[in-house]
Design an enzyme around this catalytic site. Structure first.
Site, mmCIF file in Angstrom:
data_model
loop_
_atom_site.group_PDB
_atom_site.id
_atom_site.type_symbol
_atom_site.label_atom_id
_atom_site.label_comp_id
_atom_site.label_asym_id
_atom_site.label_seq_id
_atom_site.Cartn_x
_atom_site.Cartn_y
_atom_site.Cartn_z
ATOM 1 N N TYR A 7 0.331 -7.899 -53.537
ATOM 2 C CA TYR A 7 0.772 -8.319 -52.085
ATOM 3 C C TYR A 7 -0.230 -8.308 -51.199
ATOM 4 C CZ TYR A 7 0.630 -3.377 -51.572
ATOM 5 O OH TYR A 7 0.251 -2.056 -51.419
ATOM 6 N N GLY A 8 -1.380 -7.863 -51.815
ATOM 7 C CA GLY A 8 -2.592 -7.801 -50.755
ATOM 8 C C GLY A 8 -4.001 -8.535 -51.261
ATOM 9 N N LEU A 10 -5.531 -8.474 -54.081
ATOM 10 C CA LEU A 10 -5.570 -9.130 -55.300
ATOM 11 C C LEU A 10 -4.895 -10.428 -55.670
ATOM 12 C CD1 LEU A 10 -4.677 -5.355 -57.034
ATOM 13 C CD2 LEU A 10 -6.778 -6.950 -57.324
ATOM 14 N N GLU A 84 -6.561 0.974 -57.628
ATOM 15 C CA GLU A 84 -5.955 1.459 -56.488
ATOM 16 C C GLU A 84 -5.677 3.041 -56.176
ATOM 17 O OE1 GLU A 84 -5.050 -0.632 -54.669
ATOM 18 O OE2 GLU A 84 -4.239 -2.537 -55.533
#
Length: 160
Positions: A7-8, A10, A84
């Site tokens: 969602y970010g 990536l 992450e």
């Protein structure tokens, strides 16, 4: 192969998407655009303006977050866990997603196509450990590092 929801940074068009394409990290194949079934606070926080999905579904103030589902091999999943910083920065948890549109499929056995509106499950990197003030930050439905929020993302390579 595991399914991962990003969602970010990536996502396609974002600063770290190249990491999903690097065969040295493993294999990742785009399956579908999707959004979370539950509402989550997606905030941009910290001195590096990192997007964080707070693992607080349905607590109010959240949104149905948009992102992308990828099918990844074990090597890519391990790379993503390291990238992450699991378990200290993010935790890999399960999330239910509503499929918007798919290219390759995400419907289960053999990645059979899932129609728009289908609900599927994938891994997501979210955090349950965050600064108390983060809950008061603006929330976003879709992250864009180049968006009009004015918060410039600092890549890992630029951090000193």
């Amino acid at each position: 192969m595991a399914h991962v929801f990003v969602y970010g940074t990536l996502k396609k068009g974002q600063p770290n998407h190249y990491r999903m394409l690097d065969p040295a990290n493993g294999q990742a194949r785009f399956l579908a655009a999707a959004r979370t079934v539950d509402r989550y606070p997606l905030v941009i926080a910290g001195e590096h303006n990192v997007p964080f999905l707070l693992n607080a579904p349905g607590d109010g103030g959240g949104r149905r977050v948009r992102g992308e589902i990828y099918s990844v091999d074990d090597r890519m999943l391990s790379f993503l866990d390291d990238f992450e910083r699991v378990p200290t920065m993010y935790q890999r948890t399960a999330v239910k997603l509503e499929v918007d549109e798919g290219e390759a499929g995400v419907g289960g056995a053999g990645d059979a196509p899932a129609k728009g509106g289908a609900v599927v499950e994938a891994h997501v990197y979210s955090t349950a450990t965050y600064e108390p003030g983060w809950r008061a930050l603006p929330t976003y439905e879709s992250y864009d590092a180049y968006g009009d929020h004015g918060l410039v993302y600092a890549s890992r390579e630029s951090r000193r």
